[in-house]
Design a protein around this motif. Structure first.
Motif: not given
Lengths: 441, 326
Positions: B284-289, B293-294, B296-298
């Motif tokens: 999920y984090a990767f998809q946002n990256y 959307d860095w 939010y991913a972080n």
């Protein structure tokens, strides 16, 4: 020199003097060369693939075009090829735009260009429209509507497209003949009847992959509906996902699954799962671009003599996907560099260069070309026929990937199987796609 | 003539050698150091210099990214801007149903790891530690998947699970249960178990660790239990398992941390679909990256770090890792 003055021998002093003289001579030589180089305009060029590798024909041509240009303009303009842009290229370009360090000439999609022109401030990307307007001969050499995908938010033209490819439908004449059909259907209702008859003979009527190939059918159905081509042309906005052409297309592609007209592994997102049954005479229809001929149909994985059994057709509903590919844009800062970069764009749109590109990449050009009989003999007849036919079809529209932002495919692949399996309604599914578009644009 | 009186113990120890006694004032002028302190002072610059590369690497690849992770988690960060949003990213995170689904899936993967993967590995390790016939062969067979990169391993499962030509469906057809055939990875109901099965049964690494720990258990304990009339099962239940507490705790910890970072299996097999059925928090984090959307991913990354710390502290406490039973 200190050690020389501390009582070194005459010979040593002479050596030092000679060395100093040599240094001065070398320095003055460099300066004169530098002064000479001052007249040469040096540009940088960048693309996702541009370094010369034999496995990527597009990169190979891009590299070759720069070599040819540098040769032609030797002593006046030199283009330096930057390493391939790091993936994902759109983010790399965005970071470059923020730092105002975009290459002088670079290759990207229309959607990314529109985004970039807002990142680095107005004027970062050169508007080509005035130059095209001034040079009517150059402007008229392009296919009509080819710049639509590269229009800026203020109506300018942000890039010169790299190509004009058509994406049609490959169909296996032999499998159709066994089902009692001699020509490829031209209407959607005739197409569905053909699918039912093909299924009855035990073959897979349409090969799909849940991603690329599936989305080509989706775009074809949208593009051939009243008002559908306009939706695709404008780029699918979140609002477009509630419009009738999109809703109807989504439900139609779903029906292909629920009616058993597609391969069992049609959700994998792996194109090979769609391509393999077609290449092995297990599936009758495959949507893909003309590159399928050299790499698939004539490739080592195809069944013997498949090429003779295959034809290439436009979509049912008299439609065709036209892909201008990526476009070359200019972000050079000084007027001299901009003029030089413009020369490069003119250079790659000359007939000689376009023909060279066509031979290397098998991808058709952005300019209108009448081929001689000798030239036609060198081109792929299946593709050539479709390219020629494409100018007379009722509906011409861009591919889904030109109308949607990056990341759209991922969202489609995620929700598409659940939608087909009845876990989501059409409205919910399309709402999620609209969200993805909103988030990505 | 009376012998000279030594002034310190050192001198006393050295006896009456005057050459050595002459050193006494100098020795007095410097403070007394223990041997270790003396080494430290002498080698200080050398030690610092030798530590420098490690510190630079640690700073570059851990401290700086970690600081960036935490800092940007409180910002809207994309290609265009970096602006402070306070807890905005975290608020959105906890309101996003996709995140909760990813968290639920990660919980299921973790539970399968702890309650299936680890116990299965322990049972196999205990059995193979009895050295039955062919145990060496089985040990190699169980360990083999660990030699292959997991991405390659998962790619093999793409073929196994394929709906049209996959091995699993063909086996089902062969044994006459065609009705069970399905698109294992893209059926919402079977996708998660299918993904989990690719690593739950790859028990080789854990099995080896447990076997090594079993080998270190003194034979006398088993002999004593046998003398007391314990059956084979009882001996393992009351001798082996309690003495494996430390290694099992460590394995559970590694398994849970691994699940929090679980990415490759879901990414290669399903990309988190269908309908987020196999999505993990890391993916999920990767998809946002990927969509840019860095910040939010972080924020998701920060959540993973905090969850990891919580897991470490909890598991350490439950299993008393590092403590010895007296």
């Amino acid at each position: 020199m200190r050690w020389a003055s501390r009582g070194a021998s005459k010979g040593s002093r002479l050596a030092v003097a000679l060395m100093a003289a040599a240094l001065i001579a070398v320095a003055s030589g460099s300066a004169s060369r530098a002064a000479h180089q001052g007249n040469v305009i040096t540009l940088t060029i960048g693309a996702d693939t541009i370094t010369n590798v034999t496995t990527n024909t597009f990169a190979k041509y891009r590299n070759q075009s720069v070599v040819d240009f540098n040769k032609k303009y030797a002593g006046r303009i030199q283009i330096k090829i930057l390493p391939n842009l790091a993936a994902p290229p759109d983010q790399t370009l965005s970071r470059m735009a923020l730092r105002r360090s975009l290459p002088d000439i670079f290759l990207t999609s229309g959607a990314v260009l529109r985004k970039l022109s807002g990142v680095g401030g107005r004027g970062t990307i050169m508007d080509l429209a005035p130059h095209l307007r001034r040079d009517k001969k150059w402007m008229s050499s392009f296919h009509p509507g080819i710049f639509d995908h590269f229009r800026g938010s203020r109506g300018g033209i942000l890039a010169v497209p790299e190509e004009r490819d058509v994406i049609g439908v490959f169909w296996n004449k032999e499998l159709f003949r066994k089902a009692g059909i001699s020509t490829f259907p031209t209407t959607w209702s005739a197409f569905e009847q053909a699918l039912a008859r093909l299924k009855a003979t035990g073959v897979i009527p349409v090969a799909m992959d849940g991603d690329w190939s599936t989305l080509l059918w989706w775009a074809n159905y949208i593009g051939t509906q009243p008002g559908g081509a306009d939706l695709l042309e404008a780029g699918l906005t979140p609002a477009a996902f509630s419009k009738a052409p999109v809703v109807r297309a989504t439900e139609w592609v779903k029906r292909l699954h629920t009616s058993g007209y597609v391969n069992q592994d049609a959700f994998t997102g792996n194109f090979a799962n769609a391509e393999t049954p077609f290449l092995t005479d297990q599936a009758a229809i495959l949507a893909n671009g003309p590159w399928e001929v050299p790499y698939g149909i004539k490739g080592p994985n195809a069944s013997t003599d498949l090429y003779s059994r295959v034809d290439y057709a436009p979509s049912p509903g008299s439609g065709i996907i036209v892909v201008p590919g990526q476009g070359w844009a200019i972000a050079a800062k000084t007027p001299a560099k901009r003029a030089a970069a413009l020369l490069y764009l003119r250079f790659i749109t000359t007939r000689a260069q376009v023909w060279k590109r066509l031979l290397i990449t098998a991808s058709f050009p952005m300019i209108k070309m009448k081929f001689t009989a000798a030239q036609k003999a060198k081109l792929e007849p299946l593709t050539l026929r479709l390219v020629e036919k494409s100018t007379t079809l009722k509906h011409v529209y861009p591919a889904y990937f030109q109308a949607t932002p990056a990341g759209f495919n991922t969202v489609w692949k995620n929700y598409w199987p659940a939608y087909v399996q009845g876990q989501l309604t059409t409205r919910d599914f399309l709402a999620r796609l609209a969200d993805a578009v909103k988030q990505g644009s | 003539m009376a012998a000279p009186r030594p002034t310190t113990d050192v001198v006393g120890a050295l006896g009456t050698d005057r050459r050595l006694l002459r050193l006494e004032p100098a020795a007095r002028s410097t403070p007394r150091l223990r041997p270790r302190e003396r080494v430290s002072r002498g080698m200080g610059p050398g030690i610092a210099l030798s530590l420098l590369p490690a510190l630079v690497l640690f700073g570059t690849f851990f401290v700086i990214p970690f600081v960036v992770l935490v800092y940007t988690a409180f910002h809207k960060w994309d290609v265009v801007e970096l602006s402070y949003v306070g807890l905005g990213n975290f608020r959105f995170l906890f309101e996003d149903p996709v995140f909760w689904q990813a968290l639920r899936n990660t919980g299921i993967y973790a539970a399968l790891g702890v309650f299936v993967h680890v116990p299965l590995a322990c049972v196999v390790a205990i059995i193979l530690s009895q050295k039955p016939k062919g145990w060496r062969l089985f040990r190699v067979v169980f360990f083999l998947p660990n030699v292959v990169s997991f991405v390659a391993f998962a790619t093999v499962f793409l073929v196994v699970y394929n709906a049209r030509y996959g091995l699993l469906n063909q086996v089902l057809d062969y044994v006459g249960v065609e009705s069970l055939q399905r698109d294992w990875l893209f059926d919402v109901k079977t996708a998660l178990p299918a993904v989990a099965a690719t690593y739950v049964f790859a028990i080789g690494a854990i099995m080896l660790l447990v076997m090594a720990e079993i080998a270190s258990i003194p034979r006398e304990l088993y002999e004593a239990a046998e003398v007391d009339g314990a059956s084979r099962l009882q001996r393992h239940l009351y001798v082996t398992v309690p003495l494996l507490r430390n290694v099992i705790g460590t394995i559970v910890l590694l398994s849970l941390i691994g699940t929090l970072a679980l990415f490759d299996a879901a990414y290669v097999l399903t990309s988190g679909g269908p309908n987020n059925a196999t999505l993990t928090v890391s993916l999920y984090a990767f998809q946002n990256y990927v969509i840019g959307d860095w910040g939010y991913a972080n924020a998701v990354g920060c959540f993973i770090v905090v969850s990891g710390l919580f897991v470490i502290l909890t598991v350490r406490r439950i299993f008393r890792i590092g403590e010895r039973d007296v």
